[in-house]
Scaffold this active site. Structure first.
Site, PDB file in Angstrom:
ATOM      1  N   LEU A  24      57.618 -19.047  -1.959  1.00  0.00           N
ATOM      2  CA  LEU A  24      58.620 -19.973  -1.355  1.00  0.00           C
ATOM      3  C   LEU A  24      57.633 -20.474  -0.026  1.00  0.00           C
ATOM      4  O   LEU A  24      57.080 -19.522   0.719  1.00  0.00           O
ATOM      5  CB  LEU A  24      59.592 -19.432  -0.915  1.00  0.00           C
ATOM      6  CG  LEU A  24      60.491 -18.714  -2.084  1.00  0.00           C
ATOM      7  CD1 LEU A  24      61.988 -18.212  -1.319  1.00  0.00           C
ATOM      8  CD2 LEU A  24      60.479 -19.658  -3.115  1.00  0.00           C
ATOM      9  N   GLY A  54      57.639 -15.815  -4.425  1.00  0.00           N
ATOM     10  CA  GLY A  54      58.222 -16.432  -5.371  1.00  0.00           C
ATOM     11  C   GLY A  54      57.301 -16.859  -6.259  1.00  0.00           C
ATOM     12  O   GLY A  54      57.627 -16.964  -7.422  1.00  0.00           O
ATOM     13  N   ASN A 100      56.521  -9.246  -2.370  1.00  0.00           N
ATOM     14  CA  ASN A 100      56.069  -8.467  -1.165  1.00  0.00           C
ATOM     15  C   ASN A 100      57.046  -9.021  -0.056  1.00  0.00           C
ATOM     16  O   ASN A 100      56.559  -8.657   1.128  1.00  0.00           O
ATOM     17  CB  ASN A 100      54.659  -9.057  -0.603  1.00  0.00           C
ATOM     18  CG  ASN A 100      54.407 -10.796  -0.323  1.00  0.00           C
ATOM     19  OD1 ASN A 100      55.292 -11.405  -1.311  1.00  0.00           O
ATOM     20  ND2 ASN A 100      53.719 -11.293   0.354  1.00  0.00           N
ATOM     21  N   GLU A 101      58.113  -9.224  -0.441  1.00  0.00           N
ATOM     22  CA  GLU A 101      59.174  -9.651   0.576  1.00  0.00           C
ATOM     23  C   GLU A 101      59.261  -8.627   1.801  1.00  0.00           C
ATOM     24  O   GLU A 101      59.410  -9.237   2.976  1.00  0.00           O
ATOM     25  CB  GLU A 101      60.597  -9.882   0.035  1.00  0.00           C
ATOM     26  CG  GLU A 101      60.709 -11.227  -0.693  1.00  0.00           C
ATOM     27  CD  GLU A 101      60.206 -11.320  -2.157  1.00  0.00           C
ATOM     28  OE1 GLU A 101      59.485 -10.372  -2.513  1.00  0.00           O
ATOM     29  OE2 GLU A 101      59.972 -12.536  -2.608  1.00  0.00           O
TER      30      GLU A 101
END
Ligand code: CO8
Length: 303
Positions: free
Chosen positions: A109, A154, A178-179
């Site tokens: 994202l 994303g 990996n958020e």
């Protein structure tokens, strides 16, 4: 703009497209001139190039949004339109997604879409993210990700929506959700998509630690299905597509739907709440601060 508005106004893209389509006497869908003034087999839009080979029934969708194919609102809108167009064309049976950008499949994202913007913007952006996932994860077409570069967050989600993943065997590339490294939390449907791909335990570890896997590690846990030298990613995807297309379409996509529908239904029955949750979460000062620091880190790393 109309498509953006459709996403904003809660109507699905399919709804909009069907509004703008009419049926000819032979029952085939004719696409309205409003949207597809020049309906061609190949199209180049700003961020995604689509080449559809009618003789094979296979389209190749190339992401070409420098520098890193980040999933901005414009990119997502274009992606949804491209997938919807191919989905409506009954002669298209398979899609390969890949990147023209060196070293990167997609950086996930676009962080700038989640930083310092209004709640209305976050709402519109998240609806587009949901739409991209629904279109790809629920596609009747065979979808293959030809992952020729890094694919974090994303980008990994988008790869996981595909039926099959082939990655370039380059140890410098990574893939994963990996958020948590950004101080944010992968939503339940990201988690479900990963869990459906690699299982509960691997997902739990991957999400908590924000793990980014190199290609060998990704292959080992089943996050990707095959590694090949970088210059063979697309040709291998094309060969693999023939294998998938040898299966009768109706049997294959009913099976795909049986496997994926429960996960898709969970989001479709909860879209507005999921959007509201995202808006509340991303608007928090602490989350904005984390994102700001992460972007600084990306810039410093470069310098
Ligand atoms: N969004 C916006 N800009 C980005 C992004 C991104 N995701 N990634 C990189 N960029 C920018 C960089 O800041 C840099 O900008 P500038 O030229 O102005 O300095 C430019 O792109 C090039 O980046 P790099 O120099 O880092 O390029 P490299 O080729 O060296 O590396 C990578 C490419 C590996 C993709 C690297 O850029 C990277 O790791 N990027 C970050 C990827 C990432 O962490 N993405 C996470 C996005 S969040 C997400 O997808 C899911 C969020 C779910 C939210 C849920 C909340 C409830």
């Amino acid at each position: 703009m109309a498509l953006r508005a459709a996403l904003r106004n809660k109507s699905t893209l399919s709804g909009l497209l069907s509004q703008w389509s009419s049926c000819s006497s032979n029952g085939r869908v004719c696409v309205s001139p409003v949207l597809f003034a020049q309906r061609r087999n190949n199209s180049t839009s700003q961020k995604i190039k689509v080449d559809f080979d009618q003789s094979t029934g296979v389209a190749v969708m190339r992401f070409q949004s420098p520098p890193v194919n980040s999933l901005s609102l414009d990119f997502l809108t274009e992606l949804c339109i491209s997938v919807e167009k191919l989905e409506m064309d009954k002669s298209c049976r398979g899609v390969i997604i890949t990147s023209t950008q060196p070293k990167v499949f997609s950086a996930g994202l676009d962080i700038l879409e989640m930083y310092g913007k209004s709640p209305e913007h976050y709402r519109e952006f998240w609806r587009a993210v949901q739409e991209m996932w629904l279109k790809l994860y629920g596609s009747n077409m065979v979808t293959i990700a030809a992952i020729n570069g890094s694919s974090p967050a994303g980008g990994c989600l988008m790869s996981m929506t595909c039926d099959y993943r082939i990655m370039a065997d380059n140890p410098r590339y990574t893939i994963g959700l990996n958020e948590t490294l950004l101080g944010i939390v992968a939503p339940p449907w990201f988690k479900d998509t990963m869990s459906n791909t690699v299982g509960h335990r691997q997902t739990e570890m991957a999400l908590e630690l924000g793990l980014l896997y190199n290609p060998s590690e990704a292959l080992k846990i089943g996050l990707v299905d095959q590694l090949v030298p970088e210059d063979q990613v697309l040709t291998t995807a094309t060969q693999m597509m023939s294998k998938w297309l040898a299966i009768p379409d109706h049997a294959r996509h009913l099976t795909k739907s049986m496997m994926r529908k429960p996960t898709i239904d969970k989001l479709t029955s909860n879209r507005e709440a999921d959007i509201q949750h995202f808006v509340n979460f991303i608007s928090k000062d602490s989350i904005q601060k984390s994102l700001g620091m992460y972007m600084e880190m990306l810039k410093k790393r470069r310098g």
